[in-house]
Design a protein around this motif. Sequence first.
Motif, PDB file in Angstrom:
ATOM      1  N   GLY A 502     -12.994  14.423  32.072  1.00 23.81           N
ATOM      2  CA  GLY A 502     -13.647  15.368  31.172  1.00 23.81           C
ATOM      3  C   GLY A 502     -14.404  14.666  30.069  1.00 23.81           C
ATOM      4  N   MET A 503     -13.863  13.557  29.561  1.00 19.24           N
ATOM      5  CA  MET A 503     -14.550  12.805  28.523  1.00 19.24           C
ATOM      6  C   MET A 503     -15.787  12.101  29.078  1.00 19.24           C
ATOM      7  SD  MET A 503     -11.233  11.139  26.606  1.00 19.24           S
ATOM      8  CE  MET A 503     -12.180  10.348  25.315  1.00 19.24           C
ATOM      9  N   THR A 504     -15.700  11.596  30.306  1.00 21.02           N
ATOM     10  CA  THR A 504     -16.831  10.844  30.859  1.00 21.02           C
ATOM     11  C   THR A 504     -18.086  11.695  30.948  1.00 21.02           C
ATOM     12  OG1 THR A 504     -16.204  11.380  33.140  1.00 21.02           O
ATOM     13  CG2 THR A 504     -15.317   9.346  32.202  1.00 21.02           C
ATOM     14  N   GLU A 505     -17.911  12.982  31.229  1.00 20.46           N
ATOM     15  CA  GLU A 505     -19.086  13.847  31.365  1.00 20.46           C
ATOM     16  C   GLU A 505     -19.893  13.903  30.072  1.00 20.46           C
ATOM     17  OE1 GLU A 505     -17.153  17.408  32.478  1.00 20.46           O
ATOM     18  OE2 GLU A 505     -16.806  16.803  34.558  1.00 20.46           O
ATOM     19  N   ARG A 506     -19.206  13.767  28.933  1.00 18.61           N
ATOM     20  CA  ARG A 506     -19.892  13.854  27.647  1.00 18.61           C
ATOM     21  C   ARG A 506     -20.160  12.494  27.011  1.00 18.61           C
ATOM     22  NH1 ARG A 506     -15.633  17.413  27.607  1.00 18.61           N
ATOM     23  NH2 ARG A 506     -14.375  16.028  26.300  1.00 18.61           N
ATOM     24  N   ALA A 507     -19.378  11.461  27.417  1.00 17.27           N
ATOM     25  CA  ALA A 507     -19.416  10.213  26.655  1.00 17.27           C
ATOM     26  C   ALA A 507     -19.938   9.007  27.419  1.00 17.27           C
ATOM     27  CB  ALA A 507     -18.013   9.901  26.125  1.00 17.27           C
ATOM     28  N   LEU A 508     -19.907   9.004  28.746  1.00 12.62           N
ATOM     29  CA  LEU A 508     -20.441   7.851  29.486  1.00 12.62           C
ATOM     30  C   LEU A 508     -21.911   7.634  29.146  1.00 12.62           C
ATOM     31  CD1 LEU A 508     -19.172   7.884  33.197  1.00 12.62           C
ATOM     32  CD2 LEU A 508     -18.820   6.103  31.489  1.00 12.62           C
ATOM     33  N   ALA A 509     -22.303   6.380  29.026  1.00  9.58           N
ATOM     34  CA  ALA A 509     -23.718   6.083  28.823  1.00  9.58           C
ATOM     35  C   ALA A 509     -24.505   6.594  30.034  1.00  9.58           C
ATOM     36  CB  ALA A 509     -23.927   4.580  28.656  1.00  9.58           C
ATOM     37  N   PRO A 510     -25.570   7.373  29.824  1.00 10.08           N
ATOM     38  CA  PRO A 510     -26.314   7.904  30.971  1.00 10.08           C
ATOM     39  C   PRO A 510     -26.823   6.821  31.910  1.00 10.08           C
ATOM     40  CG  PRO A 510     -26.972   9.020  28.946  1.00 10.08           C
ATOM     41  CD  PRO A 510     -26.096   7.873  28.542  1.00 10.08           C
ATOM     42  N   GLU A 511     -26.950   5.587  31.402  1.00  3.94           N
ATOM     43  CA  GLU A 511     -27.440   4.496  32.248  1.00  3.94           C
ATOM     44  C   GLU A 511     -26.507   4.185  33.417  1.00  3.94           C
ATOM     45  OE1 GLU A 511     -29.014   3.997  28.081  1.00  3.94           O
ATOM     46  OE2 GLU A 511     -27.096   4.483  29.014  1.00  3.94           O
ATOM     47  N   THR A 512     -25.280   4.678  33.359  1.00  5.46           N
ATOM     48  CA  THR A 512     -24.340   4.412  34.453  1.00  5.46           C
ATOM     49  C   THR A 512     -24.492   5.403  35.599  1.00  5.46           C
ATOM     50  OG1 THR A 512     -22.653   5.758  33.347  1.00  5.46           O
ATOM     51  CG2 THR A 512     -22.622   3.389  32.908  1.00  5.46           C
ATOM     52  N   ALA A 513     -25.461   6.311  35.512  1.00  3.16           N
ATOM     53  CA  ALA A 513     -25.624   7.328  36.551  1.00  3.16           C
ATOM     54  C   ALA A 513     -25.817   6.708  37.932  1.00  3.16           C
ATOM     55  CB  ALA A 513     -26.799   8.246  36.208  1.00  3.16           C
ATOM     56  N   GLU A 518     -23.749   5.734  43.402  1.00  6.59           N
ATOM     57  CA  GLU A 518     -23.367   4.830  44.487  1.00  6.59           C
ATOM     58  C   GLU A 518     -21.915   5.078  44.901  1.00  6.59           C
ATOM     59  OE1 GLU A 518     -23.158  -0.014  45.324  1.00  6.59           O
ATOM     60  OE2 GLU A 518     -24.297   0.782  43.622  1.00  6.59           O
ATOM     61  N   LEU A 519     -21.043   5.326  43.921  1.00  2.00           N
ATOM     62  CA  LEU A 519     -19.652   5.643  44.248  1.00  2.00           C
ATOM     63  C   LEU A 519     -19.569   6.929  45.068  1.00  2.00           C
ATOM     64  CD1 LEU A 519     -17.785   4.850  40.900  1.00  2.00           C
ATOM     65  CD2 LEU A 519     -17.705   3.542  43.029  1.00  2.00           C
ATOM     66  N   ALA A 520     -20.387   7.911  44.683  1.00  3.63           N
ATOM     67  CA  ALA A 520     -20.389   9.169  45.429  1.00  3.63           C
ATOM     68  C   ALA A 520     -20.836   8.944  46.868  1.00  3.63           C
ATOM     69  CB  ALA A 520     -21.290  10.184  44.736  1.00  3.63           C
ATOM     70  N   ALA A 521     -21.866   8.099  47.044  1.00  4.10           N
ATOM     71  CA  ALA A 521     -22.381   7.841  48.391  1.00  4.10           C
ATOM     72  C   ALA A 521     -21.376   7.076  49.235  1.00  4.10           C
ATOM     73  CB  ALA A 521     -23.689   7.060  48.303  1.00  4.10           C
ATOM     74  N   ASP A 522     -20.584   6.189  48.588  1.00  2.00           N
ATOM     75  CA  ASP A 522     -19.627   5.367  49.330  1.00  2.00           C
ATOM     76  C   ASP A 522     -18.313   6.095  49.619  1.00  2.00           C
ATOM     77  OD1 ASP A 522     -21.457   3.343  49.267  1.00  2.00           O
ATOM     78  OD2 ASP A 522     -20.537   2.268  47.597  1.00  2.00           O
ATOM     79  N   SER A 523     -18.083   7.242  48.959  1.00  2.00           N
ATOM     80  CA  SER A 523     -16.843   7.974  49.159  1.00  2.00           C
ATOM     81  C   SER A 523     -16.896   8.775  50.459  1.00  2.00           C
ATOM     82  CB  SER A 523     -16.577   8.924  47.986  1.00  2.00           C
ATOM     83  OG  SER A 523     -16.483   8.207  46.770  1.00  2.00           O
ATOM     84  N   THR A 524     -15.746   9.002  51.001  1.00  6.25           N
ATOM     85  CA  THR A 524     -15.680   9.822  52.218  1.00  6.25           C
ATOM     86  C   THR A 524     -16.203  11.216  51.907  1.00  6.25           C
ATOM     87  OG1 THR A 524     -13.717   8.602  52.915  1.00  6.25           O
ATOM     88  CG2 THR A 524     -14.155  10.714  54.012  1.00  6.25           C
ATOM     89  N   PRO A 525     -17.179  11.711  52.692  1.00  2.74           N
ATOM     90  CA  PRO A 525     -17.771  13.025  52.396  1.00  2.74           C
ATOM     91  C   PRO A 525     -16.721  14.133  52.355  1.00  2.74           C
ATOM     92  CG  PRO A 525     -19.048  11.841  54.051  1.00  2.74           C
ATOM     93  CD  PRO A 525     -17.790  11.055  53.856  1.00  2.74           C
ATOM     94  N   ALA A 526     -17.010  15.139  51.539  1.00  2.00           N
ATOM     95  CA  ALA A 526     -16.192  16.357  51.437  1.00  2.00           C
ATOM     96  C   ALA A 526     -14.780  16.076  50.940  1.00  2.00           C
ATOM     97  CB  ALA A 526     -16.141  17.083  52.780  1.00  2.00           C
TER      98      ALA A 526
END
Length: 552
Positions: A502-513, A518-526
Amino acid sequence: MPDPWESLHTTALLGTDRRPLPAADPAVPATGAVDRSDPATALLELAALETVRRRAGALPRAATTPTDPPAPADARPELPAPAARRLSLLLGTRPGGGSAVLANVAELLPQWLSTARARGFRPPAALVPSLLDAARARSELRPDAVVLAGPLGRWLAARNPDWRFVLRTTGEVPATGRTPTHGEAPAAGEAPAPGAAAPRSADGDHHLWHEGLFAERVTHLTVLRRTDPAAGLALLQSTWPTERAEDRLLFLDALQEGLSAADEPFLEAALGDRSKNVRATAAELLSALPGSALARRMAERARAAVRLSDRGTHLLVTPPAECDAAMQRDGIAPKSPTGRGERAWWFGEVIAASPLSGWSATTGLTPDQLLALRVGDSLDETDGSWSDDLREAWARAAVRQQDADWARALLGPAPAPAPEQRRARAPRPTGAPAKLLAVLPAEERAAWTAAFIEVHGLGEAFQLLGACATPWTPPLSTAVVAALARAAASGAYPWSHSGVLGMTERALAPETAAAVEELAADSTPATAWAETFARLAGTLRFREAMLAELAA
């Protein structure tokens, strides 16, 4: 001739089974075409016809009151068009924010408001009502929303009781001249945002203090203390004898803003207050002033309780044997509210209220050297049972006195991966590490927390991350993303880290998008992690665009 509307109204009240429908009106031919086989439906149709007829025949009335003057002009530049569209989306007046690939975008509204306020923009007039509605529903938005709404917002609030909070909300922030970075709300000591109302002078209008609700009075006193501490103290003194004990307690908390030696006589007098909580709070504030008389009294007690051994290898502890009247007047309760032993309680309270600078002055040792010494009982130099009590009290003192050197020493060096950590293992932070971190400069906080996460992961990092300024620095953001990747690879479920996510959505530097994508693409779908990373990446892209629009 009876009023047709009154006739319909009476029929509706009595019911069509007790009062027949009015006869068709020859002047309104349409009434004769109404199907009266169903009296209830016919009644509604006749009412609709009468409504249209009355509106069509209405004539403008002559003005009976003077026309209101227009809203004052606002010289601030209007939001760029893309930023205005983004605000509309965040406020829910424009569709597009409910996508499954985004987090709850309404949670990004505080960041958008603080950034727009820092940039000195004004919203389009058409969005000001929605902005005020949002601030009415969420009180944490009010300071920024009121400043952004500006003169138009106050003009509207004077005409709509739902927005009366605007007239009671101040947006002043003290000045140092630094403009907050994107997404960072102005902190104590920072410049007021363009468009903020001017602070009241010491002899200005304090009607909120005398007539406002309690929360409004606290806010008024806090803001006044930021801009004119002496005036705030004088205002509090003017009504102090008539305030309730629970109110006096929170008013004293407001004196933390701009606390200085000028407040000492008032706080010293408050040590004799009939409320023990007020006495304790006054004592805590005085202990934050190292030059105060209370601090000197506590330092004398501390020197009697802790001394350096003759060989200089130990700190010898002799806790107080009793809590005498003088100690009680200085805010130390005779009975421990935490269930600790009485002597340990008295000892901790004395050390926490003693000026930290005195320890080096009397021993000639630095905070690091003092913390490295063994701690023993004055009757048994090998007994280290007082070590934790002493460190915990020193940690409280470091937070209270905002002493960065002591906070740094108590936290220890930033955790390092093995083998370095095995060669020079620092003791774990004593007390509340997040509170100690908050004493340090923002960059140092972020660097220490990033190192902690690299070694220990996210399990114990929630409070540490909460102490870091937002948005997080790129190194800290990178460390968090890497820790999330390790958590996903370990088989943990996303909801085991829901607080951090929950904190990452508001606080992560946008540059880490890009890294999150890439993590989303490497994760098992669904899978849960794939959905979590995709949603987080979408939110980071949203924030990236949002902040870029405001930087235009």
